[in-house]
Design an enzyme around this catalytic site. Sequence first.
Site, mmCIF file in Angstrom:
data_model
loop_
_atom_site.group_PDB
_atom_site.id
_atom_site.type_symbol
_atom_site.label_atom_id
_atom_site.label_comp_id
_atom_site.label_asym_id
_atom_site.label_seq_id
_atom_site.Cartn_x
_atom_site.Cartn_y
_atom_site.Cartn_z
ATOM 1 N N SER A 134 0.853 -1.182 0.000
ATOM 2 C CA SER A 134 0.000 0.000 0.000
ATOM 3 C C SER A 134 0.890 1.234 0.000
ATOM 4 C CB SER A 134 -0.891 0.013 1.248
ATOM 5 O OG SER A 134 -1.532 1.265 1.408
ATOM 6 N N TYR A 193 -1.650 -0.736 10.288
ATOM 7 C CA TYR A 193 -1.743 -1.024 8.857
ATOM 8 C C TYR A 193 -0.531 -0.471 8.118
ATOM 9 C CZ TYR A 193 -3.586 -0.959 4.075
ATOM 10 O OH TYR A 193 -3.752 -1.130 2.715
#
Length: 260
Positions: free
Chosen positions: A149, A166
Amino acid sequence: MNNRRSPFDLNGKTALITGGSRGLGLQMAEALGSHGARILLSARRSEELRSAQAQLASQGIDADWIAADASRENDIVELAEQAISKFGHVDILINNAGASWGAAAEDYPITAWDKVFNLNIRGPFLLTQLIGKHSMIPNRYGRVVNIASTAGLQGTSRDVLQAIGYSSSKGALVNFTRALAAEWGHYGITVNALAPGFFPSKLTHGLIDSVGSDRMAALSPLNRLGDDEDLKGAVLLFASDASKHITGQVLAVDGGATIV
Protein backbone atom coordinates in the site's frame (compact mmCIF):
# COMPACT_ATOMS: atom_id res chain seq x y z
CA MET A 1 3.07 -16.36 -39.62
CA ASN A 2 4.42 -15.16 -36.26
CA ASN A 3 4.15 -17.88 -33.60
CA ARG A 4 6.21 -16.03 -31.04
CA ARG A 5 4.70 -16.34 -27.56
CA SER A 6 3.63 -13.13 -25.90
CA PRO A 7 5.55 -12.35 -22.69
CA PHE A 8 2.15 -11.75 -21.08
CA ASP A 9 0.85 -15.23 -21.98
CA LEU A 10 0.02 -17.18 -18.79
CA ASN A 11 -1.24 -20.38 -20.36
CA GLY A 12 -0.04 -23.36 -18.32
CA LYS A 13 0.51 -21.22 -15.22
CA THR A 14 -1.38 -21.51 -11.95
CA ALA A 15 -2.04 -18.40 -9.89
CA LEU A 16 -3.03 -18.50 -6.21
CA ILE A 17 -4.66 -15.27 -5.02
CA THR A 18 -5.44 -14.69 -1.36
CA GLY A 19 -8.28 -12.33 -0.57
CA GLY A 20 -9.44 -13.20 -4.07
CA SER A 21 -13.20 -13.32 -3.62
CA ARG A 22 -13.89 -9.62 -4.18
CA GLY A 23 -12.40 -6.17 -4.69
CA LEU A 24 -8.79 -5.88 -5.77
CA GLY A 25 -8.21 -9.63 -5.47
CA LEU A 26 -11.00 -10.48 -7.89
CA GLN A 27 -9.86 -7.67 -10.20
CA MET A 28 -6.41 -9.25 -10.37
CA ALA A 29 -7.87 -12.73 -10.85
CA GLU A 30 -9.73 -11.45 -13.90
CA ALA A 31 -6.54 -9.98 -15.32
CA LEU A 32 -4.48 -13.14 -14.91
CA GLY A 33 -7.27 -15.49 -15.94
CA SER A 34 -8.00 -13.52 -19.10
CA HIS A 35 -4.40 -14.14 -20.14
CA GLY A 36 -4.63 -17.90 -19.66
CA ALA A 37 -3.73 -18.60 -16.03
CA ARG A 38 -5.62 -21.17 -14.01
CA ILE A 39 -6.92 -19.30 -10.99
CA LEU A 40 -7.12 -20.55 -7.42
CA LEU A 41 -8.94 -18.12 -5.16
CA SER A 42 -8.70 -18.14 -1.39
CA ALA A 43 -10.63 -16.18 1.22
CA ARG A 44 -12.49 -16.92 4.44
CA ARG A 45 -16.09 -17.14 3.20
CA SER A 46 -17.14 -20.00 0.92
CA GLU A 47 -20.24 -18.22 -0.36
CA GLU A 48 -18.18 -15.26 -1.59
CA LEU A 49 -15.68 -17.59 -3.23
CA ARG A 50 -18.47 -19.44 -5.06
CA SER A 51 -19.81 -16.14 -6.34
CA ALA A 52 -16.36 -15.06 -7.49
CA GLN A 53 -15.78 -18.39 -9.23
CA ALA A 54 -19.09 -18.00 -11.08
CA GLN A 55 -18.16 -14.46 -12.13
CA LEU A 56 -14.83 -15.67 -13.51
CA ALA A 57 -16.46 -18.67 -15.22
CA SER A 58 -18.86 -16.28 -17.00
CA GLN A 59 -15.76 -14.71 -18.56
CA GLY A 60 -14.39 -18.09 -19.65
CA ILE A 61 -11.78 -18.21 -16.88
CA ASP A 62 -10.81 -21.53 -15.30
CA ALA A 63 -11.08 -20.92 -11.56
CA ASP A 64 -11.29 -22.95 -8.37
CA TRP A 65 -11.26 -21.95 -4.70
CA ILE A 66 -10.21 -23.01 -1.22
CA ALA A 67 -11.64 -21.35 1.88
CA ALA A 68 -8.90 -20.38 4.34
CA ASP A 69 -8.19 -17.72 6.93
CA ALA A 70 -4.87 -16.17 5.91
CA SER A 71 -4.17 -15.11 9.50
CA ARG A 72 -4.26 -18.67 10.87
CA GLU A 73 -1.19 -20.87 10.51
CA ASN A 74 -3.12 -24.14 10.24
CA ASP A 75 -5.29 -22.71 7.46
CA ILE A 76 -2.23 -21.43 5.61
CA VAL A 77 -0.50 -24.81 5.78
CA GLU A 78 -3.62 -26.57 4.52
CA LEU A 79 -4.09 -24.01 1.75
CA ALA A 80 -0.55 -24.51 0.47
CA GLU A 81 -0.84 -28.30 0.62
CA GLN A 82 -4.20 -28.36 -1.15
CA ALA A 83 -3.09 -25.90 -3.81
CA ILE A 84 -0.03 -27.93 -4.76
CA SER A 85 -1.93 -31.23 -4.51
CA LYS A 86 -4.78 -29.95 -6.69
CA PHE A 87 -2.72 -28.30 -9.42
CA GLY A 88 0.73 -29.87 -9.07
CA HIS A 89 2.44 -26.50 -8.94
CA VAL A 90 1.82 -22.86 -8.08
CA ASP A 91 3.66 -20.53 -10.42
CA ILE A 92 2.19 -17.19 -9.34
CA LEU A 93 1.38 -16.20 -5.77
CA ILE A 94 -0.55 -12.99 -5.12
CA ASN A 95 -0.45 -12.11 -1.41
CA ASN A 96 -3.48 -9.84 -1.32
CA ALA A 97 -5.44 -10.66 1.86
CA GLY A 98 -5.21 -7.80 4.32
CA ALA A 99 -6.85 -5.95 7.18
CA SER A 100 -6.77 -2.52 8.74
CA TRP A 101 -7.75 -0.94 12.03
CA GLY A 102 -8.27 2.75 12.55
CA ALA A 103 -7.17 4.41 15.81
CA ALA A 104 -4.82 7.13 16.97
CA ALA A 105 -1.31 5.83 17.66
CA GLU A 106 -1.45 6.78 21.33
CA ASP A 107 -4.60 4.70 21.79
CA TYR A 108 -3.93 1.89 19.32
CA PRO A 109 -4.93 -1.46 20.89
CA ILE A 110 -2.21 -4.12 20.98
CA THR A 111 -4.84 -6.70 20.01
CA ALA A 112 -5.52 -4.70 16.84
CA TRP A 113 -1.78 -4.41 16.14
CA ASP A 114 -1.40 -8.19 16.41
CA LYS A 115 -4.47 -8.87 14.26
CA VAL A 116 -3.25 -6.57 11.49
CA PHE A 117 0.32 -7.92 11.54
CA ASN A 118 -0.84 -11.54 11.59
CA LEU A 119 -2.81 -11.09 8.38
CA ASN A 120 -0.73 -8.47 6.57
CA ILE A 121 2.81 -9.77 7.07
CA ARG A 122 2.96 -13.03 9.07
CA GLY A 123 0.43 -14.71 6.79
CA PRO A 124 2.18 -13.74 3.53
CA PHE A 125 5.51 -14.88 4.95
CA LEU A 126 4.18 -18.30 5.93
CA LEU A 127 2.32 -18.90 2.68
CA THR A 128 5.18 -17.69 0.50
CA GLN A 129 7.63 -19.85 2.44
CA LEU A 130 5.49 -22.96 1.87
CA ILE A 131 4.70 -22.30 -1.79
CA GLY A 132 8.33 -21.41 -2.42
CA LYS A 133 9.78 -24.44 -0.70
CA HIS A 134 7.39 -27.01 -2.14
CA SER A 135 6.68 -25.64 -5.62
CA MET A 136 8.60 -22.62 -6.87
CA ILE A 137 12.10 -23.54 -5.67
CA PRO A 138 11.94 -27.16 -6.93
CA ASN A 139 10.61 -25.91 -10.27
CA ARG A 140 13.13 -23.05 -10.45
CA TYR A 141 10.35 -20.66 -11.39
CA GLY A 142 7.99 -18.35 -9.57
CA ARG A 143 6.32 -14.97 -9.53
CA VAL A 144 5.46 -13.58 -6.10
CA VAL A 145 3.44 -10.37 -6.03
CA ASN A 146 2.79 -8.79 -2.64
CA ILE A 147 -0.01 -6.27 -2.37
CA ALA A 148 1.38 -3.54 -0.16
CA SER A 149 0.00 0.00 0.00
CA THR A 150 1.13 3.56 -0.43
CA ALA A 151 0.51 3.75 3.33
CA GLY A 152 3.61 1.57 3.66
CA LEU A 153 5.72 4.09 1.72
CA GLN A 154 4.98 7.32 3.57
CA GLY A 155 3.22 8.89 6.48
CA THR A 156 -0.37 10.03 6.19
CA SER A 157 -2.04 13.11 7.61
CA ARG A 158 -3.97 12.24 10.77
CA ASP A 159 -7.14 13.81 9.37
CA VAL A 160 -7.00 11.39 6.42
CA LEU A 161 -5.78 8.12 7.94
CA GLN A 162 -4.91 7.01 11.47
CA ALA A 163 -3.92 3.37 11.13
CA ILE A 164 -0.36 2.95 12.35
CA GLY A 165 -0.66 -0.83 12.49
CA TYR A 166 -1.74 -1.02 8.86
CA SER A 167 0.91 1.41 7.66
CA SER A 168 3.63 -0.37 9.63
CA SER A 169 2.61 -3.81 8.40
CA LYS A 170 2.59 -2.66 4.79
CA GLY A 171 6.02 -1.09 5.28
CA ALA A 172 7.20 -4.46 6.56
CA LEU A 173 5.71 -6.13 3.48
CA VAL A 174 7.65 -3.74 1.25
CA ASN A 175 10.98 -4.73 2.78
CA PHE A 176 9.93 -8.39 2.95
CA THR A 177 9.57 -8.09 -0.83
CA ARG A 178 13.08 -6.68 -1.24
CA ALA A 179 14.73 -9.14 1.15
CA LEU A 180 13.08 -12.19 -0.40
CA ALA A 181 13.84 -11.01 -3.93
CA ALA A 182 17.53 -10.82 -3.03
CA GLU A 183 17.48 -14.29 -1.49
CA TRP A 184 15.39 -16.19 -4.04
CA GLY A 185 16.57 -14.64 -7.29
CA HIS A 186 19.00 -17.46 -8.00
CA TYR A 187 16.06 -19.89 -8.01
CA GLY A 188 14.47 -18.06 -10.94
CA ILE A 189 11.84 -16.50 -8.66
CA THR A 190 10.95 -12.84 -8.87
CA VAL A 191 9.37 -11.04 -5.92
CA ASN A 192 7.72 -7.66 -6.45
CA ALA A 193 5.06 -5.56 -4.79
CA LEU A 194 2.21 -3.35 -5.86
CA ALA A 195 1.36 -0.40 -3.63
CA PRO A 196 -2.19 0.70 -4.42
CA GLY A 197 -3.35 4.12 -3.37
CA PHE A 198 -7.00 4.76 -2.59
CA PHE A 199 -9.32 2.31 -4.32
CA PRO A 200 -12.98 1.93 -3.33
CA SER A 201 -13.20 -1.40 -1.49
CA LYS A 202 -14.62 -2.96 1.65
CA LEU A 203 -11.36 -2.06 3.40
CA THR A 204 -11.51 1.62 2.45
CA HIS A 205 -15.20 2.48 2.08
CA GLY A 206 -15.50 3.90 5.60
CA LEU A 207 -12.44 6.08 5.11
CA ILE A 208 -13.58 7.36 1.72
CA ASP A 209 -17.06 8.06 3.04
CA SER A 210 -15.74 10.00 6.04
CA VAL A 211 -13.12 12.03 4.19
CA GLY A 212 -15.06 12.37 0.93
CA SER A 213 -14.24 10.84 -2.45
CA ASP A 214 -13.55 14.22 -4.07
CA ARG A 215 -11.06 15.17 -1.36
CA MET A 216 -9.38 11.75 -1.56
CA ALA A 217 -9.12 12.03 -5.35
CA ALA A 218 -7.62 15.51 -5.05
CA LEU A 219 -4.64 14.05 -3.18
CA SER A 220 -3.26 12.70 -6.48
CA PRO A 221 -2.10 14.57 -9.61
CA LEU A 222 -4.52 12.54 -11.73
CA ASN A 223 -7.35 13.72 -9.46
CA ARG A 224 -9.07 10.34 -9.32
CA LEU A 225 -9.43 7.22 -7.20
CA GLY A 226 -8.48 3.82 -8.52
CA ASP A 227 -11.17 1.87 -10.37
CA ASP A 228 -11.92 -1.75 -11.24
CA GLU A 229 -9.36 -1.82 -14.05
CA ASP A 230 -6.40 0.01 -12.57
CA LEU A 231 -4.46 -2.90 -11.04
CA LYS A 232 -4.87 -5.25 -13.97
CA GLY A 233 -1.98 -4.13 -16.14
CA ALA A 234 0.40 -3.81 -13.20
CA VAL A 235 -0.31 -7.25 -11.77
CA LEU A 236 -0.10 -8.81 -15.22
CA LEU A 237 3.36 -7.28 -15.66
CA PHE A 238 4.69 -8.67 -12.39
CA ALA A 239 2.99 -12.08 -12.78
CA SER A 240 4.21 -12.75 -16.30
CA ASP A 241 7.50 -13.21 -18.11
CA ALA A 242 7.29 -9.57 -19.17
CA SER A 243 8.93 -8.87 -15.80
CA LYS A 244 11.54 -11.64 -15.92
CA HIS A 245 14.32 -9.07 -15.30
CA ILE A 246 12.43 -7.13 -12.62
CA THR A 247 12.61 -8.13 -8.97
CA GLY A 248 12.54 -6.49 -5.56
CA GLN A 249 10.57 -3.54 -6.90
CA VAL A 250 7.57 -1.69 -5.52
CA LEU A 251 5.18 -0.06 -7.98
CA ALA A 252 2.80 2.55 -6.63
CA VAL A 253 -0.57 2.49 -8.39
CA ASP A 254 -1.91 5.69 -6.91
CA GLY A 255 -2.51 8.32 -9.56
CA GLY A 256 0.81 9.89 -8.58
CA ALA A 257 -0.17 10.64 -4.97
CA THR A 258 3.24 9.57 -3.60
CA ILE A 259 5.16 12.04 -5.78
CA VAL A 260 3.56 15.21 -4.37
